[in-house]
Design a protein around this motif. Structure first.
Motif, PDB file in Angstrom:
ATOM      1  N   ASN A  50      17.039  24.678  62.418  1.00 22.88           N
ATOM      2  CA  ASN A  50      16.269  23.598  61.794  1.00 22.88           C
ATOM      3  C   ASN A  50      16.860  22.241  62.136  1.00 22.88           C
ATOM      4  N   GLU A  51      18.181  22.177  62.200  1.00 25.22           N
ATOM      5  CA  GLU A  51      18.862  20.928  62.575  1.00 25.22           C
ATOM      6  C   GLU A  51      18.468  20.522  63.997  1.00 25.22           C
ATOM      7  N   LYS A  52      18.462  21.479  64.888  1.00 21.60           N
ATOM      8  CA  LYS A  52      18.086  21.213  66.281  1.00 21.60           C
ATOM      9  C   LYS A  52      16.626  20.762  66.349  1.00 21.60           C
ATOM     10  N   ASN A  53      15.754  21.489  65.670  1.00 21.26           N
ATOM     11  CA  ASN A  53      14.334  21.135  65.672  1.00 21.26           C
ATOM     12  C   ASN A  53      14.103  19.765  65.048  1.00 21.26           C
ATOM     13  N   LEU A  54      14.826  19.482  63.989  1.00 16.27           N
ATOM     14  CA  LEU A  54      14.697  18.177  63.327  1.00 16.27           C
ATOM     15  C   LEU A  54      15.075  17.058  64.277  1.00 16.27           C
ATOM     16  N   ASN A  55      16.195  17.235  64.968  1.00 22.19           N
ATOM     17  CA  ASN A  55      16.629  16.207  65.926  1.00 22.19           C
ATOM     18  C   ASN A  55      15.582  15.971  67.003  1.00 22.19           C
ATOM     19  N   ALA A  67      16.315   6.913  58.145  1.00 21.48           N
ATOM     20  CA  ALA A  67      15.366   8.017  57.965  1.00 21.48           C
ATOM     21  C   ALA A  67      15.923   9.312  58.546  1.00 21.48           C
ATOM     22  N   THR A  68      16.617   9.214  59.666  1.00 21.37           N
ATOM     23  CA  THR A  68      17.194  10.423  60.254  1.00 21.37           C
ATOM     24  C   THR A  68      18.343  10.942  59.384  1.00 21.37           C
ATOM     25  N   GLU A  69      19.143  10.018  58.853  1.00 19.68           N
ATOM     26  CA  GLU A  69      20.246  10.430  57.984  1.00 19.68           C
ATOM     27  C   GLU A  69      19.723  11.113  56.728  1.00 19.68           C
ATOM     28  N   THR A  70      18.668  10.555  56.158  1.00 23.13           N
ATOM     29  CA  THR A  70      18.065  11.145  54.960  1.00 23.13           C
ATOM     30  C   THR A  70      17.533  12.542  55.269  1.00 23.13           C
ATOM     31  N   SER A  71      16.879  12.689  56.389  1.00 24.60           N
ATOM     32  CA  SER A  71      16.339  13.994  56.781  1.00 24.60           C
ATOM     33  C   SER A  71      17.452  15.019  56.963  1.00 24.60           C
ATOM     34  N   HIS A  72      18.540  14.599  57.587  1.00 26.50           N
ATOM     35  CA  HIS A  72      19.676  15.503  57.792  1.00 26.50           C
ATOM     36  C   HIS A  72      20.345  15.865  56.467  1.00 26.50           C
ATOM     37  N   LEU A  73      20.452  14.888  55.580  1.00 23.69           N
ATOM     38  CA  LEU A  73      21.049  15.160  54.269  1.00 23.69           C
ATOM     39  C   LEU A  73      20.198  16.140  53.458  1.00 23.69           C
ATOM     40  N   LYS A  74      18.882  15.973  53.524  1.00 23.20           N
ATOM     41  CA  LYS A  74      17.992  16.902  52.812  1.00 23.20           C
ATOM     42  C   LYS A  74      18.153  18.316  53.355  1.00 23.20           C
ATOM     43  N   ALA A  76      20.786  19.583  54.903  1.00 22.72           N
ATOM     44  CA  ALA A  76      22.118  20.087  54.521  1.00 22.72           C
ATOM     45  C   ALA A  76      22.154  20.466  53.042  1.00 22.72           C
ATOM     46  N   THR A  77      21.538  19.648  52.202  1.00 16.03           N
ATOM     47  CA  THR A  77      21.510  19.934  50.761  1.00 16.03           C
ATOM     48  C   THR A  77      20.736  21.210  50.482  1.00 16.03           C
ATOM     49  N   ASN A  78      19.616  21.371  51.159  1.00 20.01           N
ATOM     50  CA  ASN A  78      18.821  22.590  50.993  1.00 20.01           C
ATOM     51  C   ASN A  78      19.632  23.823  51.382  1.00 20.01           C
ATOM     52  N   TYR A  79      20.357  23.739  52.492  1.00 13.03           N
ATOM     53  CA  TYR A  79      21.193  24.851  52.940  1.00 13.03           C
ATOM     54  C   TYR A  79      22.289  25.148  51.912  1.00 13.03           C
ATOM     55  N   GLU A  80      22.955  24.116  51.440  1.00 11.25           N
ATOM     56  CA  GLU A  80      24.037  24.297  50.462  1.00 11.25           C
ATOM     57  C   GLU A  80      23.508  24.927  49.167  1.00 11.25           C
ATOM     58  N   ASN A  81      22.354  24.481  48.726  1.00 11.94           N
ATOM     59  CA  ASN A  81      21.759  25.062  47.513  1.00 11.94           C
ATOM     60  C   ASN A  81      21.426  26.545  47.717  1.00 11.94           C
ATOM     61  N   ASN A  82      20.848  26.859  48.868  1.00  9.97           N
ATOM     62  CA  ASN A  82      20.538  28.258  49.183  1.00  9.97           C
ATOM     63  C   ASN A  82      21.798  29.105  49.252  1.00  9.97           C
ATOM     64  N   ARG A  83      22.823  28.557  49.868  1.00 14.20           N
ATOM     65  CA  ARG A  83      24.093  29.282  50.001  1.00 14.20           C
ATOM     66  C   ARG A  83      24.718  29.525  48.628  1.00 14.20           C
ATOM     67  N   ASN A  84      24.704  28.518  47.787  1.00 14.27           N
ATOM     68  CA  ASN A  84      25.249  28.669  46.434  1.00 14.27           C
ATOM     69  C   ASN A  84      24.464  29.711  45.627  1.00 14.27           C
ATOM     70  N   ASP A  85      23.143  29.669  45.753  1.00 12.98           N
ATOM     71  CA  ASP A  85      22.311  30.662  45.057  1.00 12.98           C
ATOM     72  C   ASP A  85      22.633  32.079  45.531  1.00 12.98           C
ATOM     73  N   MET A  86      22.792  32.243  46.838  1.00  8.98           N
ATOM     74  CA  MET A  86      23.108  33.571  47.368  1.00  8.98           C
ATOM     75  C   MET A  86      24.482  34.050  46.889  1.00  8.98           C
ATOM     76  N   ASN A  87      25.443  33.137  46.831  1.00  5.23           N
ATOM     77  CA  ASN A  87      26.770  33.522  46.352  1.00  5.23           C
ATOM     78  C   ASN A  87      26.734  33.919  44.872  1.00  5.23           C
ATOM     79  N   LYS A  88      25.920  33.232  44.092  1.00 10.59           N
ATOM     80  CA  LYS A  88      25.762  33.604  42.678  1.00 10.59           C
ATOM     81  C   LYS A  88      25.110  34.979  42.559  1.00 10.59           C
ATOM     82  N   GLU A  89      24.068  35.212  43.355  1.00 11.84           N
ATOM     83  CA  GLU A  89      23.393  36.517  43.353  1.00 11.84           C
ATOM     84  C   GLU A  89      24.362  37.618  43.763  1.00 11.84           C
ATOM     85  N   LYS A  90      25.183  37.338  44.753  1.00 16.61           N
ATOM     86  CA  LYS A  90      26.167  38.319  45.216  1.00 16.61           C
ATOM     87  C   LYS A  90      27.156  38.648  44.093  1.00 16.61           C
ATOM     88  N   SER A  91      27.639  37.636  43.415  1.00 14.77           N
ATOM     89  CA  SER A  91      28.576  37.865  42.304  1.00 14.77           C
ATOM     90  C   SER A  91      27.935  38.691  41.205  1.00 14.77           C
TER      91      SER A  91
END
Length: 129
Positions: A50-55, A67-74, A76-91
């Protein structure tokens, strides 16, 4: 004498069940960990794609700067949220496996204790007769 032999048999059965329960629990936890690690890996690969496609899309659209920084931050934030959710589910999944194993062991112990009591009553009845 027969009662003592019966008690030893029940104790051996419990030990065997406990060992099997521990082995099964370890296998389930290992499999669950592997499954969630694979999901995390997939999420990371997806993020990189997604990062590659976004660029590429931002360049094609001529979008630069904030605008590009905001898009990249969104992204990254989406990925981090998904990762945190998966780690909680795993626990939670690992805790559920432990809870289920403990419940199974407890239930088996109760069944054996009931059987021991019945054997004791049978032994006592035989002594009285």
């Amino acid at each position: 004498m027969a009662y003592e032999t019966e008690l030893k048999r029940y104790d051996n059965l419990y030990d065997e069940y406990r060992k099997k329960n521990e082995e099964d629990t370890a296998k389930k936890k290992q499999q669950t960990t592997e499954d969630y690690n694979a999901k995390l890996k997939e999420a990371y690969i997806s993020r990189m794609q997604n990062e590659k496609n976004l660029n590429e899309n931002l360049k094609k659209s001529g979008i630069r700067g904030g605008a590009t920084e905001t898009s990249h931050l969104k992204l990254a934030t989406n990925y981090e949220n998904n990762r945190n959710d998966m780690n909680k589910e795993k626990s939670r999944a690992l805790q559920d496996i432990d809870s289920q194993a403990a419940d199974n062991l407890f239930n088996y112990k109760q069944t054996l204790d009931t059987s021991k009591e019945k054997a004791k009553i049978k032994e006592t009845s035989a002594e009285i007769s």
